[in-house]
Design an enzyme around this catalytic site. Structure first.
Site, PDB file in Angstrom:
ATOM      1  N   ASN A 195       0.873  -1.170   0.000  1.00 32.66           N
ATOM      2  CA  ASN A 195       0.000   0.000   0.000  1.00 32.66           C
ATOM      3  C   ASN A 195       0.915   1.227   0.000  1.00 32.66           C
ATOM      4  OD1 ASN A 195      -1.880   1.980   0.440  1.00 32.66           O
ATOM      5  ND2 ASN A 195      -2.730   1.087   2.308  1.00 32.66           N
ATOM      6  N   ARG A 244      -2.561  -2.189  -3.411  1.00 31.91           N
ATOM      7  CA  ARG A 244      -3.766  -1.398  -3.193  1.00 31.91           C
ATOM      8  C   ARG A 244      -3.658  -0.144  -4.060  1.00 31.91           C
ATOM      9  NH1 ARG A 244      -6.254   0.836   2.464  1.00 31.91           N
ATOM     10  NH2 ARG A 244      -8.077   1.747   1.484  1.00 31.91           N
ATOM     11  N   HIS A 287     -13.022   3.145  -0.104  1.00 34.89           N
ATOM     12  CA  HIS A 287     -13.051   2.057   0.892  1.00 34.89           C
ATOM     13  C   HIS A 287     -13.699   0.801   0.294  1.00 34.89           C
ATOM     14  CE1 HIS A 287     -13.333   5.315   4.275  1.00 34.89           C
ATOM     15  NE2 HIS A 287     -12.074   4.936   4.121  1.00 34.89           N
ATOM     16  N   HIS A 296     -18.645   1.921   7.410  1.00 33.77           N
ATOM     17  CA  HIS A 296     -17.200   1.891   7.631  1.00 33.77           C
ATOM     18  C   HIS A 296     -16.859   3.217   8.316  1.00 33.77           C
ATOM     19  CE1 HIS A 296     -12.908   1.039   6.309  1.00 33.77           C
ATOM     20  NE2 HIS A 296     -12.867   2.303   6.676  1.00 33.77           N
ATOM     21  N   ASN A 331     -11.173   6.906  10.761  1.00 30.94           N
ATOM     22  CA  ASN A 331     -10.709   8.277  10.564  1.00 30.94           C
ATOM     23  C   ASN A 331     -11.325   8.821   9.278  1.00 30.94           C
ATOM     24  OD1 ASN A 331      -9.197  10.575  11.083  1.00 30.94           O
ATOM     25  ND2 ASN A 331      -7.606   9.867   9.684  1.00 30.94           N
ATOM     26  N   ASP A 352      -9.377  12.556  16.626  1.00 33.43           N
ATOM     27  CA  ASP A 352      -9.536  11.188  17.121  1.00 33.43           C
ATOM     28  C   ASP A 352     -10.796  11.082  17.975  1.00 33.43           C
ATOM     29  OD1 ASP A 352      -9.173   8.823  18.860  1.00 33.43           O
ATOM     30  OD2 ASP A 352      -7.215   8.721  17.878  1.00 33.43           O
ATOM     31  N   ARG A 359     -11.751   9.059  20.169  1.00 35.63           N
ATOM     32  CA  ARG A 359     -11.555   8.796  21.614  1.00 35.63           C
ATOM     33  C   ARG A 359     -11.358  10.099  22.375  1.00 35.63           C
ATOM     34  NH1 ARG A 359      -7.391   4.163  20.010  1.00 35.63           N
ATOM     35  NH2 ARG A 359      -7.046   5.793  18.463  1.00 35.63           N
ATOM     36  N   GLY A 364     -12.219   1.514  12.661  1.00 34.70           N
ATOM     37  CA  GLY A 364     -11.795   1.894  14.018  1.00 34.70           C
ATOM     38  C   GLY A 364     -12.932   2.239  14.968  1.00 34.70           C
ATOM     39  N   GLY A 387     -16.348   1.971  14.296  1.00 30.51           N
ATOM     40  CA  GLY A 387     -17.421   0.981  14.199  1.00 30.51           C
ATOM     41  C   GLY A 387     -17.112  -0.314  14.940  1.00 30.51           C
ATOM     42  N   ASN A 421     -14.872  -0.646  17.488  1.00 32.56           N
ATOM     43  CA  ASN A 421     -14.432  -0.505  18.883  1.00 32.56           C
ATOM     44  C   ASN A 421     -15.331   0.305  19.790  1.00 32.56           C
ATOM     45  OD1 ASN A 421     -11.810  -1.864  18.707  1.00 32.56           O
ATOM     46  ND2 ASN A 421     -11.354  -0.234  17.243  1.00 32.56           N
ATOM     47  N   GLU A 425      -8.894  -5.372   4.966  1.00 31.79           N
ATOM     48  CA  GLU A 425      -8.629  -5.027   3.558  1.00 31.79           C
ATOM     49  C   GLU A 425      -7.441  -5.803   3.000  1.00 31.79           C
ATOM     50  OE1 GLU A 425      -9.625  -0.512   3.017  1.00 31.79           O
ATOM     51  OE2 GLU A 425      -9.103  -0.902   5.086  1.00 31.79           O
TER      52      GLU A 425
HETATM   53  P1  AMP Z   1      -9.362   3.744  11.418  1.00 34.65           P
HETATM   54  O1  AMP Z   1      -9.219   4.878  10.456  1.00 34.65           O
HETATM   55  O2  AMP Z   1     -10.268   2.671  10.929  1.00 34.65           O
HETATM   56  O3  AMP Z   1      -8.050   3.218  11.922  1.00 34.65           O
HETATM   57  O4  AMP Z   1     -10.108   4.353  12.708  1.00 34.65           O
HETATM   58  C1  AMP Z   1      -9.537   5.375  13.474  1.00 34.65           C
HETATM   59  C2  AMP Z   1     -10.619   5.968  14.363  1.00 34.65           C
HETATM   60  O5  AMP Z   1     -11.135   4.948  15.230  1.00 34.65           O
HETATM   61  C3  AMP Z   1     -10.134   7.096  15.276  1.00 34.65           C
HETATM   62  O6  AMP Z   1     -11.062   8.163  15.262  1.00 34.65           O
HETATM   63  C4  AMP Z   1     -10.117   6.445  16.630  1.00 34.65           C
HETATM   64  O7  AMP Z   1     -10.380   7.365  17.639  1.00 34.65           O
HETATM   65  C5  AMP Z   1     -11.282   5.484  16.520  1.00 34.65           C
HETATM   66  N1  AMP Z   1     -11.229   4.476  17.575  1.00 34.65           N
HETATM   67  C6  AMP Z   1     -10.385   3.430  17.707  1.00 34.65           C
HETATM   68  N2  AMP Z   1     -10.651   2.779  18.863  1.00 34.65           N
HETATM   69  C7  AMP Z   1     -11.678   3.439  19.455  1.00 34.65           C
HETATM   70  C8  AMP Z   1     -12.407   3.276  20.676  1.00 34.65           C
HETATM   71  N3  AMP Z   1     -12.151   2.297  21.499  1.00 34.65           N
HETATM   72  N4  AMP Z   1     -13.373   4.169  20.932  1.00 34.65           N
HETATM   73  C9  AMP Z   1     -13.652   5.180  20.101  1.00 34.65           C
HETATM   74  N5  AMP Z   1     -13.017   5.370  18.952  1.00 34.65           N
HETATM   75  C10 AMP Z   1     -12.042   4.523  18.637  1.00 34.65           C
END
Ligand code: AMP
Length: 397
Positions: free
Chosen positions: A7, A91, A180, A206, A209, A281, A283, A329, A331, A333, A383
């Site tokens: 990638n 990719r 995606h 999906h 971020n 983020d 979180r 991320g 969805g 977690n 992926e």
């Molecule tokens: P990705 O782009 O799929 O890697 O997702 C990244 C996103 O997932 C970021 O906004 C992270 O804050 C969010 N994320 C990962 N773990 C958690 C969690 N336990 N609670 C809330 N958001 C999370």
């Protein structure tokens, strides 16, 4: 057969090697800062071991050579000879309308990826550099391109045409493409294997971020939220998602910015980051909201409201809804985000089991009640595995 997944970004190159016998990950890694000062390779192998190399990475060919050296390294390596790599899966962001599924890479494919650079100006040149670098260092190994746009090519014109003069579609290729796609396709494949969902109307969320939703009927995409570029759709980490296009002109005139600068701002300084004035983020936004930060609370409301509207719109587009899937991320977690998207969708037959939802994190599971008309699933996306499977099926003799 061992398959190497590449990638390539403009200044980075991620890789993963998968043993297709059991689909296990043999190793993975990242080359950073290609073409700029501070080149670095991080190689993870042997279930948690790590090897790093700091060395200038002049271009993608140098980066690819560094990857191969790491793979073949007597101590940190995972193979003895390049011949052990059966094929490479790349990719690629944009296949346009000509490359609508994964293909073995030849000169025609490379020409079309190049032709599509105006549609993917940041990624397609980098993807092409990754392909060329691989060809240079391993000319005998077959290669496959897997496109982020391909899964969405089954959308009908009513879903992909924008209401602007047709000449822009015909001459410039301006339409909804969606992104995606490898993730949406992987999830569509998993969900249509669930009993009772082989023939189904599913909304795939999906949410990471970057975020996108797709409407899938019997496993085929009929609509998706991202558009000509990944900027359209729901609120994302730093992307605004959809807005009135006149905003671009308005800001550009008043702030003395070019259209490119405004669109950059919409891609990189908007979304969760802009509304929370804290972080891109999710979180961190939750932490802010728990601390009582009103901006964070509103950000979470805007985010969930936007996603919920797409779910409702796609249920209407498909004439009903059998399942919702959460992935990526957020969805996978975050139970709070899933709960807030589903809240108020009871009228569609969505009933979440709050306990199941709360305890499920980063794993596959059903989070709806047994009585729920609509099944709600969490399915971790993969992926790389989807790319590896395509690469295997197109190259094995
Ligand atoms: P990705 O782009 O799929 O890697 O997702 C990244 C996103 O997932 C970021 O906004 C992270 O804050 C969010 N994320 C990962 N773990 C958690 C969690 N336990 N609670 C809330 N958001 C999370």
């Amino acid at each position: 057969m061992k398959i190497l997944i590449i990638n390539a970004g403009s200044s980075s190159l991620k890789y993963q090697m998968i043993d297709m016998q059991d689909e296990s990950i043999i190793c993975k890694g990242l080359v950073e800062r290609i073409g700029i000062e501070g080149g670095k390779l991080t190689h993870q192998y042997g279930g948690g071991k790590k090897y790093t190399l700091e060395s200038p990475m002049k271009d993608h060919t140098v980066a690819m050579k560094a990857v191969l050296e790491a793979l073949l390294h007597p101590e940190h390596g995972v193979i003895k000879s390049i011949d052990e790599i059966g094929a490479v899966g790349h990719r690629v962001l944009h296949g346009g309308e000509k490359l609508t599924k994964s293909v073995v890479i030849d000169q025609y494919v490379m020409d079309v990826i190049e032709e599509n650079i105006p549609l993917g100006p940041l990624h397609n040149p980098a993807n092409l550099m990754g392909i060329k670098a691989c060809r240079e260092v391993m000319p005998e190994t077959p290669m496959v391109a897997v496109f982020d746009t391909a899964f969405h090519q089954t959308m009908p014109p009513k879903a992909y045409l924008y209401g602007i003069p047709l000449k822009y579609y015909k001459n410039l290729g301006i339409r909804r493409y969606g992104f995606h796609g490898t993730s949406h396709r992987y999830i569509a494949g998993v969900i249509t294997q669930k009993p009772g969902l082989e023939k189904s109307r599913v909304v795939i969320c999906h949410l990471g971020n970057g975020s996108s939703l797709s409407a899938c009927v019997d496993g085929k995409c009929v609509d998706t939220s991202m558009g000509l570029t990944p900027l359209e759709g729901v609120l994302m980490g730093t992307r605004s998602g959809s807005l009135d296009p006149a905003v671009v002109q308005f800001i550009s005139e008043r702030e003395n910015m070019t259209a490119t600068e405004v669109v950059n701002m919409l891609n990189k300084q908007s979304g969760l980051l802009a509304l929370s004035e804290r972080s891109s983020d999710m979180r961190d936004v939750y932490v802010g909201a728990e601390e009582g930060d009103e901006k964070c609370k509103v950000t979470l409301d805007v985010w969930a409201y936007g996603v919920k509207k797409y779910v409702g719109a796609y249920a209407a587009a498909m004439g009903g809804l059998d399942a919702i899937v959460f992935t990526a991320g957020i969805g996978e977690n975050d139970y709070r985000s899933r709960a807030s998207v589903c809240e108020g969708l009871e009228f569609l037959g969505v009933e979440i089991d709050q306990d199941k939802n709360k305890t499920l994190r980063g794993a596959e599971g059903l989070i709806s009640k047994d009585t729920s008309k609509v099944q709600v699933w969490v399915i971790p996306t993969n992926e790389e595995l989807a790319i590896a499977r395509d690469t295997l099926s197109l190259t094995q003799k």
